[in-house]
Design a protein around this motif. Structure first.
Motif, PDB file in Angstrom:
ATOM      1  N   PRO A  89       0.848  -1.253  -0.127  1.00 17.38           N
ATOM      2  CA  PRO A  89       0.214   0.020   0.042  1.00 17.38           C
ATOM      3  C   PRO A  89       0.801   1.241   0.003  1.00 17.38           C
ATOM      4  O   PRO A  89       1.801   1.231   0.835  1.00 17.38           O
ATOM      5  CB  PRO A  89      -0.815  -0.031   1.324  1.00 17.38           C
ATOM      6  CG  PRO A  89       0.172  -0.915   2.078  1.00 17.38           C
ATOM      7  CD  PRO A  89       0.962  -1.947   1.265  1.00 17.38           C
ATOM      8  N   HIS A  90       0.393   2.379  -0.675  1.00 16.57           N
ATOM      9  CA  HIS A  90       1.572   3.411  -0.932  1.00 16.57           C
ATOM     10  C   HIS A  90       0.900   4.807  -1.114  1.00 16.57           C
ATOM     11  O   HIS A  90      -0.220   4.846  -1.904  1.00 16.57           O
ATOM     12  CB  HIS A  90       2.391   2.998  -2.051  1.00 16.57           C
ATOM     13  CG  HIS A  90       3.253   4.059  -2.321  1.00 16.57           C
ATOM     14  ND1 HIS A  90       3.304   5.006  -3.333  1.00 16.57           N
ATOM     15  CD2 HIS A  90       4.602   4.489  -1.749  1.00 16.57           C
ATOM     16  CE1 HIS A  90       4.282   5.880  -3.280  1.00 16.57           C
ATOM     17  NE2 HIS A  90       5.128   5.442  -2.441  1.00 16.57           N
ATOM     18  N   VAL A 120       5.743  -0.463   3.084  1.00 18.89           N
ATOM     19  CA  VAL A 120       6.825  -0.275   2.139  1.00 18.89           C
ATOM     20  C   VAL A 120       7.847   0.208   3.040  1.00 18.89           C
ATOM     21  O   VAL A 120       8.967   0.218   2.732  1.00 18.89           O
ATOM     22  CB  VAL A 120       6.215   1.232   1.511  1.00 18.89           C
ATOM     23  CG1 VAL A 120       6.182   2.426   2.370  1.00 18.89           C
ATOM     24  CG2 VAL A 120       7.027   1.572   0.340  1.00 18.89           C
ATOM     25  N   LYS A 126      11.990  -1.647  15.784  1.00 19.44           N
ATOM     26  CA  LYS A 126      11.243  -0.752  16.567  1.00 19.44           C
ATOM     27  C   LYS A 126      10.746  -1.387  17.693  1.00 19.44           C
ATOM     28  O   LYS A 126      10.363  -0.445  18.715  1.00 19.44           O
ATOM     29  CB  LYS A 126      10.533   0.100  15.752  1.00 19.44           C
ATOM     30  CG  LYS A 126       9.103  -0.288  15.347  1.00 19.44           C
ATOM     31  CD  LYS A 126       8.076   0.747  14.791  1.00 19.44           C
ATOM     32  CE  LYS A 126       6.915   0.187  14.281  1.00 19.44           C
ATOM     33  NZ  LYS A 126       5.895   1.144  13.984  1.00 19.44           N
ATOM     34  N   MET A 184      12.952  -0.999  10.083  1.00 20.75           N
ATOM     35  CA  MET A 184      12.014  -0.043   9.590  1.00 20.75           C
ATOM     36  C   MET A 184      13.022   1.193   9.196  1.00 20.75           C
ATOM     37  O   MET A 184      13.665   1.618  10.092  1.00 20.75           O
ATOM     38  CB  MET A 184      10.947   0.044  10.725  1.00 20.75           C
ATOM     39  CG  MET A 184       9.741   0.683  10.226  1.00 20.75           C
ATOM     40  SD  MET A 184       8.576   1.340  11.215  1.00 20.75           S
ATOM     41  CE  MET A 184       8.916   2.891  11.517  1.00 20.75           C
ATOM     42  N   ASP A 197       2.214  10.298   8.790  1.00 20.86           N
ATOM     43  CA  ASP A 197       2.124  10.933   7.538  1.00 20.86           C
ATOM     44  C   ASP A 197       0.859  11.797   7.576  1.00 20.86           C
ATOM     45  O   ASP A 197      -0.195  11.663   8.207  1.00 20.86           O
ATOM     46  CB  ASP A 197       1.719   9.788   6.479  1.00 20.86           C
ATOM     47  CG  ASP A 197       2.752   8.658   6.351  1.00 20.86           C
ATOM     48  OD1 ASP A 197       3.551   8.945   5.590  1.00 20.86           O
ATOM     49  OD2 ASP A 197       2.646   7.769   7.069  1.00 20.86           O
ATOM     50  N   ASN A 211      -2.940  10.578   7.223  1.00 18.15           N
ATOM     51  CA  ASN A 211      -3.011   9.218   7.835  1.00 18.15           C
ATOM     52  C   ASN A 211      -3.111   9.509   9.337  1.00 18.15           C
ATOM     53  O   ASN A 211      -2.225   8.727  10.012  1.00 18.15           O
ATOM     54  CB  ASN A 211      -2.007   8.272   7.458  1.00 18.15           C
ATOM     55  CG  ASN A 211      -2.298   6.733   7.815  1.00 18.15           C
ATOM     56  OD1 ASN A 211      -3.598   6.361   7.864  1.00 18.15           O
ATOM     57  ND2 ASN A 211      -1.075   5.990   7.815  1.00 18.15           N
TER      58      ASN A 211
HETATM   59  N1  UDH Z   1       1.476   4.313   3.770  1.00 18.27           N
HETATM   60  C1  UDH Z   1       1.984   5.009   2.809  1.00 18.27           C
HETATM   61  N2  UDH Z   1       1.645   6.427   3.084  1.00 18.27           N
HETATM   62  C2  UDH Z   1       0.931   7.119   3.679  1.00 18.27           C
HETATM   63  C3  UDH Z   1       0.713   6.187   5.111  1.00 18.27           C
HETATM   64  C4  UDH Z   1       0.924   4.708   4.827  1.00 18.27           C
HETATM   65  O1  UDH Z   1       2.386   4.472   1.910  1.00 18.27           O
HETATM   66  O2  UDH Z   1       0.616   8.156   4.156  1.00 18.27           O
HETATM   67  C5  UDH Z   1       1.515   3.073   3.919  1.00 18.27           C
HETATM   68  C6  UDH Z   1       3.051   2.445   3.995  1.00 18.27           C
HETATM   69  O3  UDH Z   1       3.216   1.203   3.282  1.00 18.27           O
HETATM   70  C7  UDH Z   1       3.099   2.006   5.347  1.00 18.27           C
HETATM   71  C8  UDH Z   1       1.899   1.352   5.648  1.00 18.27           C
HETATM   72  O4  UDH Z   1       1.141   2.151   4.761  1.00 18.27           O
HETATM   73  O5  UDH Z   1       4.182   1.345   5.577  1.00 18.27           O
HETATM   74  C9  UDH Z   1       1.437   1.659   7.119  1.00 18.27           C
HETATM   75  O6  UDH Z   1       1.662   2.934   7.583  1.00 18.27           O
HETATM   76  P1  UDH Z   1       1.541   3.223   9.183  1.00 18.27           P
HETATM   77  O7  UDH Z   1       1.572   4.853   9.155  1.00 18.27           O
HETATM   78  O8  UDH Z   1       0.126   2.814   9.560  1.00 18.27           O
HETATM   79  O9  UDH Z   1       2.602   2.451   9.834  1.00 18.27           O
HETATM   80  P2  UDH Z   1       4.013   2.640   9.953  1.00 18.27           P
HETATM   81  O10 UDH Z   1       4.510   1.632  10.864  1.00 18.27           O
HETATM   82  O11 UDH Z   1       4.234   4.091  10.862  1.00 18.27           O
HETATM   83  O12 UDH Z   1       4.630   3.059   8.648  1.00 18.27           O
HETATM   84  C10 UDH Z   1       3.143   4.140  12.127  1.00 18.27           C
HETATM   85  C11 UDH Z   1       3.404   5.521  12.445  1.00 18.27           C
HETATM   86  C12 UDH Z   1       4.593   6.092  13.107  1.00 18.27           C
HETATM   87  C13 UDH Z   1       4.322   7.299  13.622  1.00 18.27           C
HETATM   88  C14 UDH Z   1       5.846   7.643  14.282  1.00 18.27           C
HETATM   89  C15 UDH Z   1       5.774   8.803  15.295  1.00 18.27           C
HETATM   90  N3  UDH Z   1       6.949   9.009  15.832  1.00 18.27           N
END
Ligand code: UDH
Ligand code: NGS
Length: 351
Positions: free
Chosen positions: A126-127, A192, A219, A284, A290, A293
């Motif tokens: 997912p991206h 990703v 992490k 990671m 984001d 999100n």
């Molecule tokens: N993703 C995207 N774009 C975005 C959001 C998510 O490509 O804007 C995809 C991507 O593949 C990511 C996955 O969705 O790896 C999961 O995203 P997530 O934000 O839920 O999980 P992640 O583990 O980060 O990447 C968690 C939040 C980190 C916050 C850290 C604050 N210090």
């Protein structure tokens, strides 16, 4: 009769209480997953992650076979090297990745040139707005999968627009679209920003149960964050995926959708199996939350409703608008309009 009397004795109850306290102290001090890790280590090799190999070592020594009739690849790939050196210091250019992976075809498709692959795996990512992470992942994942002698294809499921992100729905789209191309044996649901650190972590499905691969992420200090955790990288056969009715389409924003999926696995009469912690190591790429999100304030309500909703919210109710499907050099880019979160959804920035 005698036994009943012993159970009733105060000293017996005291010992029982002591054992209970001891159990909780040990669990608390070491972390439950650490304990399970030691069990898993007994069954497997104790990998030394201070001794790592470059992921491209000797990869191109395996050139195309001279005959058209290929033998099956051996059940265990001779190319596996164990712990890998993973660093995020330099972001590799797409041109460099392409040069290092001469046998990858357009669309991110690969078939071993020297033997006939035993498995067909689709990687679904997912991206949105994570191009730097994608470059790291492509740099490491292509040679990783080639070492495993898989027939594979990497799909990027890109959410168009700036509306709230919907990871689970994008993965449903990825499953539907990728199965139009090929009869995949295994569907990998892959964030990703997660890079596998050991090539013995085979990207192949469990025949019976959904499988969690990122069991030990850096992490989380290479432990499971909690017992039912199913986020990051997981895999299912198409049959398992359809049996749980895919992922929920209704989680907009961060959090909860992976827990919902873990519940679905149970509701459908399945269970989650995991890669042992000593192999399921992942690094990671660190990043901030984001934009688009933000934490989903509805996720706990949705989780409560999950037992009633899972049969009606999923693959059988999936709606989206396919914008484009492009064969890029290193991956297939599926750009999709997944719609918008319902109006009443309130989100707030994570603190
Ligand atoms: N993703 C995207 N774009 C975005 C959001 C998510 O490509 O804007 C995809 C991507 O593949 C990511 C996955 O969705 O790896 C999961 O995203 P997530 O934000 O839920 O999980 P992640 O583990 O980060 O990447 C968690 C939040 C980190 C916050 C850290 C604050 N210090
Ligand atoms: C849980 C979330 C999951 C998430 C996990 C790890 O609390 O979606 O944390 O998050 N569940 C709920 O919020 C209900 S992480 O540390 O990767 O940001 O995957």
């Amino acid at each position: 009769m005698n036994r009943i009397r012993t159970i009733g004795k105060p000293c017996f109850l005291l010992i029982l209480a002591f054992l209970q306290v001891l159990f909780f102290v040990v669990m608390y001090r070491r972390g439950s997953s650490k304990i399970f890790e030691s069990f898993s280590k007994r069954n497997g090799k104790n990998w030394d992650y201070s001794k790592v190999k470059d992921i491209y070592t000797n990869l191109t020594l395996f050139t195309p076979a001279l005959t058209d009739e290929l033998q099956y690849c051996p059940p265990k790939s001779p190319l596996l090297v164990g712990p890998l050196s993973i660093t995020f210091q330099n972001i590799p250019s797409l041109k460099r990745i392409l040069k290092k992976n001469p046998y990858v075809k357009r669309g991110g498709l690969y078939t071993p040139p020297h033997c006939q692959a035993r498995y067909k795996t689709a990687i679904l990512i997912p991206h949105r707005n994570r191009e730097m992470h994608l470059r790291h992942l492509l740099y490491y994942l292509h040679p990783f999968l080639q070492r495993q002698q898989l027939h594979y294809r990497i799909y990027l499921i890109h959410q168009a627009g700036n509306e709230t992100f919907n990871r689970a729905k994008l993965l449903n789209v990825g499953v539907r679209e990728s199965l139009k191309d090929e009869d995949w044996d295994c569907l990998f649901l892959h964030d990703v920003d997660l890079i596998p650190e050991n090539d013995h972590n085979l990207y192949v499905c469990d025949e019976t149960y959904p499988k969690h691969f990122s069991s030990a992420m850096d992490k989380f200090n290479y432990r499971l964050p909690y017992w039912s955790y199913f986020g990051g990288v997981s895999a299912m056969t198409p049959e398992q995926y359809m049996k749980i009715n895919g992922f929920p389409n209704s989680y907009w924003g961060w959090g909860g959708e992976d827990d919902d999926i873990a519940y679905r696995v149970r509701y459908a009469g399945l269970k989650i199996v995991r890669v042992p912690l000593n192999i399921g190591h992942y690094k990671m790429v660190t990043h901030n939350t984001d934009k688009g999100n933000e934490e989903n304030q509805k996720r706990f309500d949705l989780l409560v409703k999950s037992p009633r909703k899972w049969k009606e919210d999923g693959m059988n109710s999936l709606e989206y608008k396919l914008i484009s499907k492009r064969l890029m050099y290193l991956f297939t880019n599926i750009t999709v309009d997944v719609g918008v979160a319902p109006k009443d959804k309130k989100t707030k920035t994570r603190s």
